[in-house]
Design an enzyme around this catalytic site. Structure first.
Site, mmCIF file in Angstrom:
data_model
loop_
_atom_site.group_PDB
_atom_site.id
_atom_site.type_symbol
_atom_site.label_atom_id
_atom_site.label_comp_id
_atom_site.label_asym_id
_atom_site.label_seq_id
_atom_site.Cartn_x
_atom_site.Cartn_y
_atom_site.Cartn_z
ATOM 1 N N SER A 111 4.732 2.352 7.815
ATOM 2 C CA SER A 111 4.395 1.226 6.959
ATOM 3 C C SER A 111 5.569 0.818 6.092
ATOM 4 O O SER A 111 6.169 1.658 5.425
ATOM 5 C CB SER A 111 3.220 1.581 6.055
ATOM 6 O OG SER A 111 2.035 1.460 6.772
ATOM 7 N N ASP A 143 0.238 -7.655 1.311
ATOM 8 C CA ASP A 143 0.626 -6.256 1.460
ATOM 9 C C ASP A 143 2.147 -6.088 1.445
ATOM 10 O O ASP A 143 2.697 -5.350 2.257
ATOM 11 C CB ASP A 143 0.010 -5.658 2.725
ATOM 12 C CG ASP A 143 0.036 -4.133 2.701
ATOM 13 O OD1 ASP A 143 0.171 -3.569 1.603
ATOM 14 O OD2 ASP A 143 -0.067 -3.511 3.775
ATOM 15 N N HIS A 192 0.805 -1.219 0.000
ATOM 16 C CA HIS A 192 0.000 0.000 0.000
ATOM 17 C C HIS A 192 0.843 1.275 0.000
ATOM 18 O O HIS A 192 0.329 2.365 -0.240
ATOM 19 C CB HIS A 192 -1.035 -0.015 1.140
ATOM 20 C CG HIS A 192 -0.470 0.271 2.498
ATOM 21 N ND1 HIS A 192 -0.098 -0.730 3.370
ATOM 22 C CD2 HIS A 192 -0.216 1.422 3.129
ATOM 23 C CE1 HIS A 192 0.359 -0.185 4.479
ATOM 24 N NE2 HIS A 192 0.298 1.109 4.357
#
Lengths: 272, 359
Positions: free
Chosen positions: B191, B113, B83
């Site tokens: 992230s 992911d 993402h």
């Protein structure tokens, strides 16, 4: 080496060598992270005594409440091996069906034994049959010091059993929660989120020092300011809730006094 | 006691005090954190992605996002979250020493992911973050996150592992298994960064997408490094990870549904749709062909019910997905099927490769 000088040198070397070994030893021990070992040990000790509580509150807007509208989650602490569980009043308030899930996944239906909204403490009872229940070890919340390590075990957002670690930020906090005032709370920076309510706050020896209850937050989730009811408060309130007759004690004493007063008033001619 | 002994005693006392003082200045926990930060921080990179969007008047507006990544080998491969790089037109990687490189996307896998980028940096600038294993993690173990929260720049946060082995559903409905939960602050921008254990090995890839408020609430998640190990090679080689595929969609058949539909099974997985010429179709499995209402649910019924896969009882649809994921495309699996008319059979099918939507 029989000369005094040789002896002294020997001493000298021995002592220095010993010192060096102590120093090395200290370094060697630090290669292991004892901090982690402590946390793992405490979690493994405490985890079986913390339960997840799922409640299905009744939605009053529905006709006759045909379906439980949504389920809510909280945590609880096993106090005694007969199935006595302590949690927050607000976890089980307005609850219709209360289900308790143990650490190992076993589920039991629970009933509310007694509840004290003023202290935000409720006592549940489950019948686990032959399933062994491990009660938590109670500590002393008066001995807590700011800066001490605390571990919170609970069920945030209904995710399942979760460990968070922090320190005691302050003790003796009074907060206003809804209409009531909760006194003498422990403030911690271990993450306390919705669903952690009723869960255990333990010290680094794995003894219960508080019951996680509330948080101060603009978002409704943890910002590092969580509050726990001190275990000494639980110790004071819980026995009265478990032994239901205690709550009639005041009424019994009161009626005796009234009876006695009435008799005194009725008896004519007695000098007072 | 002569003078020399006294001297040596004094020296010894001095030495031991000096020794302990230098040890006591920082706790072991602090020194461990500092050591890990100093040795591994150069291996964590900031990733800036530029996504082109159109505003209200359909003008093209570039939007920049920030994330983190870890250098995983000396040839310049960088592991990050899918993402973080999703839809990016331009990817720029900034090393800890401030050097900037344009990155090339090698491959990405939305299901786990994860994504792999590559930069052409000289090997001396590349500090590799060693991968550990997420197999034997313990709740309570220390977890250290290094990343770039809110685009602030390199940041270290520490905490403990809060739980392990949890299965979460990512946005989009895919299952992410064995998630590591930590109370180390994981914020947007973290992230793709590494979650590191106290021995300085990567145990997970932080991902902030599950937070309820969008910022850290003390509940952070990381994708286990074992999952990453499984997909990385294929991402670099092919650009995608080939998932095994049965060519059918299915739903959990609970005991209540089974009773209401009068099927003689306790639990299983009912096929809803079977893709034409897919592995399940070729093996002779049938999908639903009629509608039925059970309670408030409208179901497509009539499909075969798989009760066992490779000898294992299937409790729900997720367990079927998990069982299929244990295999590679081309593997054969045996399924025990109960048909709508009451008959049952055991047959084997060859898993195909899941078709990929164009990207």
């Amino acid at each position: 080496m029989d000369t005094p000088f040789g002896k002294a040198l020997c001493h000298h070397l021995l002592i220095i060598a010993a010192c060096f070994m102590v120093w090395i030893g200290a370094h060697e021990a630090f290669a292991l992270i004892s901090e982690e070992e402590n946390t793992i040990e405490v979690f493994e000790k405490v985890a079986p005594s913390v339960v997840n509580i799922t409640t299905a509150p009744c939605d009053p807007e529905y006709f006759f409440c045909p379906l439980p509208s949504s389920s809510m989650s909280g945590s609880g602490i096993i106090l005694r091996d007969d199935g006595t569980i302590v949690t927050n009043h607000h976890v089980v308030a307005e609850a219709e069906n209360i289900e308790v899930a143990l650490y190992d996944g076993h589920r039991f239906a629970a009933s509310i034994l007694a509840t004290s909204p003023r202290h935000d403490i409720a006592i549940l009872r489950i019948d686990a049959g032959a399933h062994p229940l491990i009660p938590i070890v109670l500590g002393d919340s008066d001995k807590l010091e700011v800066g001490g390590k605390v571990l919170a075990v609970g069920n945030p957002f209904g995710l399942g059993q979760t460990l968070t670690v922090g320190t005691v930020s302050m003790t003796g906090r009074d907060i206003r929660d809804g209409g009531r005032v909760l006194r003498n709370l422990i403030q911690t920076d271990a993450s306390i989120n919705p669903g952690n309510s009723g869960g255990a706050l333990v010290n680094s020896r794995g003894e219960l020092v508080g019951m996680n209850t509330a948080m101060l937050s603009p978002t409704g989730t943890s910002v590092g300011i969580g509050f726990a009811i001190p275990v000494n408060q639980v110790k004071k309130v819980a026995p009265g809730l478990i032994h239901g007759w205690v709550k009639w004690l005041g009424w019994i004493l009161g009626s005796i006094v009234v009876y006695w007063a009435l008799r005194r008033m009725r008896r004519p001619g007695t000098p007072s | 006691m002569n003078k020399k002994t006294v001297c040596s005693l004094l020296l010894a006392v001095f030495l031991s005090i000096w020794g302990t003082a230098s040890v006591e200045a920082l706790t072991e926990d602090e020194r461990n954190n500092i050591q890990i930060y100093e040795s591994l921080a150069p291996g964590v990179v900031n990733i800036t992605s530029t996504v082109l969007e159109r505003d209200f008047f359909f003008n093209v507006v570039p939007r920049r996002g920030a994330g983190s990544g870890s250098i995983i080998d000396s040839s310049g491969h960088i592991l990050t979250n899918h993402h973080v790089i999703e839809d990016a037109r331009k990817l720029e990687v900034t090393l800890a020493n401030g050097k900037k490189y344009n990155a090339e996307l090698k491959g990405s896998d939305p299901d786990t992911d994860l994504a792999v980028l590559k930069i052409d940096a000289p090997p001396k600038d590349l500090v590799v973050i060693p991968m550990g294993s997420s197999e034997n993690l313990k709740v309570g173990q220390k977890a250290i996150a290094i990343g770039n929260p809110f685009g602030l720049g390199q940041t270290l946060t520490t905490g403990v592992i809060s739980s392990i082995g949890r299965t979460l559903r990512a946005t989009g409905g895919t299952l992410v298994e064995d998630i590591i939960q930590t109370d180390a602050s994981i914020n947007p921008g973290n992230s793709g960064g590494p979650l590191i254990d106290s021995s300085g090995k990567m145990i997970g890839i932080n991902t902030a997408i599950f937070s309820p408020t969008g910022a850290s609430v003390g509940i952070g998640f990381a994708i286990p490094v074992d999952t990453a190990r499984r997909v990385i090679d294929e991402l670099i080689e092919k650009g995608y990870y080939a998932y095994p595929w049965m060519g059918a969609s299915f739903m959990t058949l609970t005991a209540d549904f089974a009773r209401a539909l009068k099927i003689p099974v306790e639990r299983g997985v009912m096929l809803v749709e079977v893709v034409r010429n897919g592995p399940a179709h070729r093996a002779g499995l049938r999908g639903g062909n009629a509608r039925a209402q059970v309670g408030n649910h409208v179901l497509l019924v009539g499909g075969d019910i798989i009760t066992k896969m490779n000898g294992k009882e299937l409790m729900d649809a997720d367990s079927a997905v998990r069982e299929i994921r244990r295999h590679r495309p081309g593997d054969r699996v045996t399924v025990h099927v109960v048909h709508w008319d009451g008959g049952s059979s055991t047959l084997s099918l060859t898993l195909g490769e899941r078709p990929r939507t164009g990207r």
